[in-house]
Scaffold this active site. Structure first.
Site, PDB file in Angstrom:
ATOM      1  CG  ASP A  22      -0.390  -0.118   2.510  1.00  0.00           C
ATOM      2  OD1 ASP A  22       0.854  -0.182   2.600  1.00  0.00           O
ATOM      3  OD2 ASP A  22      -1.155  -0.132   3.510  1.00  0.00           O
ATOM      4  CB  SER A  23       4.587   1.721  -0.148  1.00  0.00           C
ATOM      5  OG  SER A  23       4.814   0.506  -0.856  1.00  0.00           O
TER       6      SER A  23
ATOM      7  CG  ASP B  51       0.329  -4.105   1.959  1.00  0.00           C
ATOM      8  OD1 ASP B  51       0.445  -5.038   2.771  1.00  0.00           O
ATOM      9  OD2 ASP B  51       1.170  -3.187   1.845  1.00  0.00           O
TER      10      ASP B  51
ATOM     11  CE  LYS C  24       3.074  -6.065   3.741  1.00  0.00           C
ATOM     12  NZ  LYS C  24       2.575  -4.929   4.529  1.00  0.00           N
TER      13      LYS C  24
ATOM     14  CD  GLU D 192       0.238  -1.666   8.004  1.00  0.00           C
ATOM     15  OE1 GLU D 192      -0.150  -0.907   8.928  1.00  0.00           O
ATOM     16  OE2 GLU D 192       0.800  -1.260   6.974  1.00  0.00           O
TER      17      GLU D 192
ATOM     18  CD  GLU E 132       7.657  -0.523   7.707  1.00  0.00           C
ATOM     19  OE1 GLU E 132       6.701  -1.221   7.318  1.00  0.00           O
ATOM     20  OE2 GLU E 132       7.871   0.641   7.303  1.00  0.00           O
TER      21      GLU E 132
END
Ligand code: KIV
Length: 275
Positions: free
Chosen positions: A54-55, A93, A123, A125, A192
């Protein structure tokens, strides 16, 4: 580098391959990509795992954070990447608020990422609070990669992009979260921006591989944002990024030369036109 079967087709990387890499002590290479052309390049170069991060919200859309990107936008980016890949495992993401509200919504989001975009895994978080959601997604047959430490979707909660889990209490919490994610069925875990000693401890404790970004050399694999490692981004210099190229300058140089050639009439030449 990429291995190939006798018929020339590459051995596809699967979630099982990635877990086997840890067992065999082979490091896992992961990088982001968000479009077909970049995916073809990184796949061709032999990368094991492509993360459609999602960057994309930052490097593709120009937002300050990862929060604004939508599920539909992530599905679009992921479908472009999948079309460029014949070996790498493609992990996508799930964006902010596509899995946090209810388990049902998380299942729908993960299912769309697999069915509509063709992702091989998703993925998301978070630690213990999302473990039940992860278990349900995995139960539906969708592989999940976890993400602990600095989790950019929570940036407004943290208030800073500084290294996480330096204090003992947060480090202990992270260890418990890592165990909860493994227990929930994650096949791998991104760590991270945490101290390297803590990443080593988590890596040694888990059966599933850890993939670090700013988490030191003991992780089972490493991930970088492709724009950062190629030097396409300019004003972002955290210590964990190694720049393998200086493409901002190289591309600027190429395009300014093109501008000059057009202005001067040097381009196109006789051989670059149809007579
Ligand atoms: O979105 C992303 O690129 C990521 C990596 C930094 C791990 O989550």
């Amino acid at each position: 580098m990429s291995t190939a079967k006798s018929d020339g087709r590459p051995d596809k990387v699967t979630t099982r391959t990635v877990v086997d890499f840890k067992r065999k002590g082979e490091k896992i290479s992961m990088i982001t990509a968000y479009d077909f052309t970049m995916a073809r390049i990184v796949n061709y170069a032999g990368i094991d795992v492509i993360l459609v991060g999602d960057s994309a919200s930052n490097v593709m859309a120009g937002h300050e954070t990862t929060l604004p990107i939508t599920l539909d936008q992530m599905i679009y980016h992921t479908s472009c990447v999948v079309r460029g890949v014949d070996r790498a495992l493609v992990v996508a993401d799930l964006p902010f608020m596509s899995y946090q509200v209810t388990v049902k919504e998380a299942l729908i989001s993960a299912g769309r990422m697999m069915k509509d975009a063709g992702a091989h895994a998703v993925k998301l978080e978070g630690g213990a609070p999302v473990a039940e959601t992860i278990r349900r997604i995995v139960d539906a047959g969708i592989p999940v990669m976890g993400h602990l430490g600095l989790t950019p979707q929570s940036i407004y909660k943290f208030g800073t992009y500084k290294v996480r889990a330096k204090e003992e209490a947060e480090a202990e919490q992270l260890i418990n979260d890592a165990l909860a994610l493994q227990q929930a069925g994650c096949f791998a875990l991104v760590l991270e921006k945490i101290p390297s000693g803590l990443a080593r401890k988590v890596t040694e404790m888990l059966d599933i591989p850890t993939i670090g970004i700013g988490a030191g050399s003991a992780c089972d694999g490493q991930v970088l944002v492709v724009h950062d490692m190629l030097g396409l981004t300019r004003d972002f210099h955290p210590r964990f990024i190694r720049r393998y190229a200086n493409m901002f300058d190289d591309m600027t140089q190429a395009i300014s030369t093109y501008v000059q050639d057009v202005k001067s009439g040097d381009f196109p030449s006789d051989t670059e036109q149809y007579n």
